[in-house]
Design an enzyme around this catalytic site. Structure first.
Site, PDB file in Angstrom:
ATOM      1  N   CYS A   2       0.843  -1.187   0.000  1.00  0.00           N
ATOM      2  CA  CYS A   2       0.000   0.000   0.000  1.00  0.00           C
ATOM      3  C   CYS A   2       0.883   1.243   0.000  1.00  0.00           C
ATOM      4  CB  CYS A   2      -0.899   0.014   1.231  1.00  0.00           C
ATOM      5  SG  CYS A   2      -1.833  -1.509   1.489  1.00  0.00           S
ATOM      6  N   LYS A 603       4.965  -3.273  -6.950  1.00  0.00           N
ATOM      7  CA  LYS A 603       6.408  -3.062  -7.033  1.00  0.00           C
ATOM      8  C   LYS A 603       7.107  -3.515  -5.767  1.00  0.00           C
ATOM      9  CE  LYS A 603      10.252  -1.435  -8.764  1.00  0.00           C
ATOM     10  NZ  LYS A 603      10.893  -2.170  -9.866  1.00  0.00           N
TER      11      LYS A 603
END
Length: 608
Positions: A2, A603
């Protein structure tokens, strides 16, 4: 995975939060939201989907206020939905929370809070934190947060607003990244530097079990016991433009083209007189190396594939046994690790949760730990005993490219340093390898300058359903990375196999037209690789071979040959991977895929 952004100052918070969240899109997300504290109320807008959905909500009903927090969510507890999106309010609306991580004991805490009269509207663990804060709140939000941190178990980066405290944001972290940015009459929190780099280059890195109290003109740090902490301010050197596309269509292709410079930067200052290696602050002596019985290389995904190359070169150069482990498996098998084991962990972001957990497990068992990472001040860099940075610059695309090649360079440097100190390699050979290392940037540039052959091939074959990558030795290590790149951004099913294993089952999958990517750059294994290529050709496979310039033995045997510049066999992975990165990229572009943000991926994987 997040993203968190927070702002307090004199400017309108909403556009700053939205821009910061945009800078964090590379982390992966399925929903987004912001909370603004204004005139004694906390106003929230949040929605499932891309940030554009949130922007449309804000445009319809603008949110005034100079203090706020924002969040991009990657679902862990509760499906992606508007309701499960962050920020979350406590039951009375007193407190708003954004959270990155996993609260492992949220279910018993939720049950207890329900018994205390609290209602829940979401399925998330974060709403438990919000209501727990309200339960403990007695006029002091910092004290309430301290009590909450004593109750919750797991990982967290938290940003908290309380409408009774309109002049502050409070934040805390444990095993999830969080930074505090220092501006002029304004301050910030964020999961990562790009979110706030437009506004400040001065940041503090929160460490585990620390709390930050952020006001517009001051920041205070305390531990979970309330004791004040002194911290060092870090100045970010790279520019915000480094995180932009710079005229390229996607971040990924930009970062592929940045590899020559990234390799140069990672080599810079680490080679002395073309014959000696300097590994920054890593000081492993000959005596230390003589005590090492084994090296563990621990990493995830692309970094794991770099580690496989590292195994080959460290064993070859320094003659030390090396085992490569997937970080998510490492600590759960009770590995045999002690003070005679050296552990090398690899993580581009330095925030990969499984890698951090493996690092801590290795240290707990007495191992010395070296980290290879791209981010100064990251969790991995702070937890490890020593760090070797890859100077790749910010990598935004989810699919890693320049981080991988610079990780290889870092591993070559470590292997050479160990070999020199142990005396397992002649000085002549060391000089030869160093000379070839220094030529790699130009050879990578040559491949980039001649990418049209890859682009054309991709335009002709992007509709394939399956692709198999095969290789031997170091070529197999690169095959794994090439296969991962293809599947993660083009969604084409792809697998990598050691070529010698084809006859043990995989050959059954080869039929007329099956696309085979055959890596054949290892001179000492070429004849065996040629036999494997002929095996798949005999079953109807369409074979594209990668070979060194000057090797004409594949002409007429395979359907297409793509040549890489000649180099030492140990260094071929740096070159072979570049056309494989380009192949994955152009396949994905032809298919119309979201290259920089592939579905279901993030990522930085900051949860286990």
């Amino acid at each position: 995975m997040c993203g968190i952004v927070g702002y307090i100052g004199d400017k309108q918070a909403t556009p700053i939060l939205l821009e910061g969240l945009t800078r964090l899109e590379y982390r992966g997300y399925d929903s987004a939201g912001i909370a603004i504290l204004h005139n004694g109320n906390i106003n929230i807008k949040k929605a499932k989907g891309r940030l554009n959905v949130l922007r449309e909500l804000v445009e319809k009903d603008y949110m005034e206020g100079t203090i706020g927090i924002g969040h991009t969510r990657w679902a862990t507890h509760g499906e992606p939905s508007d309701t499960n999106s962050h920020p979350h309010l406590s039951q009375s609306g007193l407190i708003a929370v954004v959270h990155n991580g996993i609260i492992e004991n949220y279910l018993p805490l939720k049950k207890w809070l329900i018994e205390e009269g609290y209602n829940f509207i979401s399925e998330t663990d974060t709403e438990v934190v919000a209501n727990l804060l309200e339960y403990y709140y007695n006029g002091d939000i910092v004290e309430a947060l301290r009590k909450v941190l004593d109750r919750i178990e797991g990982s967290y980066a938290l940003g908290v607003l309380c409408k009774d405290n309109p002049d502050m944001i409070v934040a805390a972290r444990k095993e999830a990244p969080l930074i505090v940015g220092i501006g002029n009459g304004e301050n910030f929190i964020a999961s990562d530097i790009p979110a706030i780099l437009k506004y400040t280059r001065n940041v503090y890195f929160l460490d585990d079990h620390e709390i930050a109290i952020i006001k517009k003109d001051s920041v205070e740090f305390i531990d979970v016991f309330g004791r004040k902490i002194g911290k060092s301010l870090f100045e970010v050197k790279w520019d915000v433009e480094a995180a932009e596309k710079g005229g390229y269509e996607h971040f990924m292709i930009k970062e592929i083209h940045e590899q020559p410079a990234a390799i140069k930067d990672t080599l810079r200052g680490r080679i002395i007189n073309d014959s000696q290696i300097v590994l920054d602050n890593i000081n492993i002596t000959k005596e230390d190396l003589e005590k090492i019985e084994k090296i563990f290389i621990v990493a995830c995904g692309t970094a794991y594939h770099a580690g496989v190359v590292g195994k080959y070169v460290i064993e070859s150069f320094a003659r030390i046994p090396v085992e490569v482990d997937v970080a998510s498996e490492f600590r759960y098998r009770n590995p045999i690790v002690n003070e005679r084991i050296l552990t090398i962990v690899i993580s581009q972001s330095g925030e990969t949760a499984d890698t951090i957990a493996a690092l801590k497990e290795a240290k707990r068992k007495g191992s010395r730990v070296i980290a290879i990472t791209n981010v100064v001040g990251s969790s991995v860099s702070r937890e490890a005993d020593e760090v070797l940075y890859t100077w790749a610059g910010p990598e935004i695309a989810v699919a890693s490219t320049k981080a991988y090649t610079t990780q290889l360079i870092a591993l070559y440097l470590i292997a050479l340093d160990f070999a020199l100190k142990k005396g397992t390699m002649s000085s002549t050979k060391v000089v030869e390898i160093i000379s070839e290392l220094k030529k790699l940037p130009d050879k990578v540039q040559y491949l980039l300058d001649n990418k049209e052959v890859i682009q054309k091939f991709a335009s002709e074959h992007y509709n394939v359903k399956d692709v198999f990558y095969i290789g031997r030795g170091l070529d197999y290590a690169v095959a794994m990375e090439g296969s991962l790149k293809l599947k993660e951004i083009s969604y084409i099913h792809s697998e990598a196999y050691p070529a010698g294993e084809l006859k043990h089952g995989t050959l059954a999958l080869v039929e007329e037209g099956t696309l085979i990517i055959a890596l054949a750059t290892q001179d000492d294994l070429f004849e065996k690789m040629l036999s494997n290529i002929k095996e798949v050709k005999a079953r109807g496979g369409y074979v594209v071979a990668f070979a060194k310039q000057g090797n004409l033995q594949l002409e007429g045997v395979v359907d297409k040959v793509i040549y890489i510049p000649d180099t030492l066999k140990e260094l071929t992975p740096v070159l072979t991977v570049v056309p494989l990165q380009l192949l994955a990229y152009y396949m994905a572009v032809e298919k119309g895929c979201d290259v920089d943000k592939p579905r279901n991926l993030a990522k930085s994987v900051t949860v286990e």
